[in-house]
Design a protein around this motif. Structure first.
Motif, PDB file in Angstrom:
ATOM      1  N   VAL A  99      -5.555  -1.036  -1.906  1.00 19.13           N
ATOM      2  CA  VAL A  99      -6.349  -0.244  -0.977  1.00 19.13           C
ATOM      3  C   VAL A  99      -7.730  -0.899  -0.773  1.00 19.13           C
ATOM      4  O   VAL A  99      -8.763  -0.274  -0.941  1.00 19.13           O
ATOM      5  CB  VAL A  99      -6.467   1.230  -1.421  1.00 19.13           C
ATOM      6  N   ALA A 151      -3.303   5.636  -6.576  1.00 20.38           N
ATOM      7  CA  ALA A 151      -3.511   6.624  -5.510  1.00 20.38           C
ATOM      8  C   ALA A 151      -3.349   8.052  -6.021  1.00 20.38           C
ATOM      9  O   ALA A 151      -3.931   8.978  -5.464  1.00 20.38           O
ATOM     10  CB  ALA A 151      -2.538   6.372  -4.358  1.00 20.38           C
ATOM     11  N   GLN A 166       0.836  -1.196   0.000  1.00 18.31           N
ATOM     12  CA  GLN A 166       0.000   0.000   0.000  1.00 18.31           C
ATOM     13  C   GLN A 166       0.876   1.253   0.000  1.00 18.31           C
ATOM     14  O   GLN A 166       1.857   1.317   0.738  1.00 18.31           O
ATOM     15  CB  GLN A 166      -0.914   0.014   1.230  1.00 18.31           C
ATOM     16  N   PHE A 200      -0.226   7.411   2.578  1.00 22.05           N
ATOM     17  CA  PHE A 200      -1.346   8.309   2.306  1.00 22.05           C
ATOM     18  C   PHE A 200      -1.003   9.666   2.886  1.00 22.05           C
ATOM     19  O   PHE A 200      -0.587   9.739   4.038  1.00 22.05           O
ATOM     20  CB  PHE A 200      -2.622   7.768   2.947  1.00 22.05           C
TER      21      PHE A 200
END
Length: 132
Positions: A78, A49, A6, A9
């Motif tokens: 995600v 993303a 991942q 973020f």
């Protein structure tokens, strides 16, 4: 199914992506992406993303089978399943196709990871419709 690493973020600020300006006319290429490796399982989460929210949830990705490492049929990015397809079409050896059902299809020029910055710059600008 494979679970991809991942991305942090918000998305990695070092994502090398340029998108063509949004307009009413369809275009052959919607932007350019310069991944850092041919490991799609590592690169794809960062790309997804960094896409505009208006593109929606990408459920299918098609890449040239000759350019990328071996791929599973789908991965989890995600907490969403993304189907991975390979194409051996000679007409698009350096492209990635992103599909979001009901929203659209986007084709990105893929600048090979081993391209020098000097050579990549005009390719990225060209993929973004001349916009940098």
């Amino acid at each position: 199914m494979t679970t991809a690493r991942q991305p942090p973020f918000p998305c990695d600020p070092l994502l090398r992506l340029r998108l063509a300006p949004h307009g009413g006319l369809p275009r052959a290429i919607d932007g350019a992406w310069w991944p850092r490796s041919y490991d799609l399982l590592a690169e794809l989460p960062h790309l997804l993303a960094g896409l505009p929210r208006a593109w929606g949830h990408i459920t299918s990705v098609t890449v040239s089978g000759a350019a990328w490492s071996a791929l599973p049929g789908r991965i989890l990015v995600v907490n969403q399943v993304v189907r991975l397809c390979t194409s051996l079409t000679a007409s698009a050896p350096h492209a990635i196709v992103l599909i979001a059902p009901g929203l659209g299809r986007w084709d990105l020029l893929v600048v090979p990871p081993d391209t020098t910055a000097e050579a990549a710059e005009p390719l990225m600008a060209s993929g973004a419709g001349g916009h940098g």
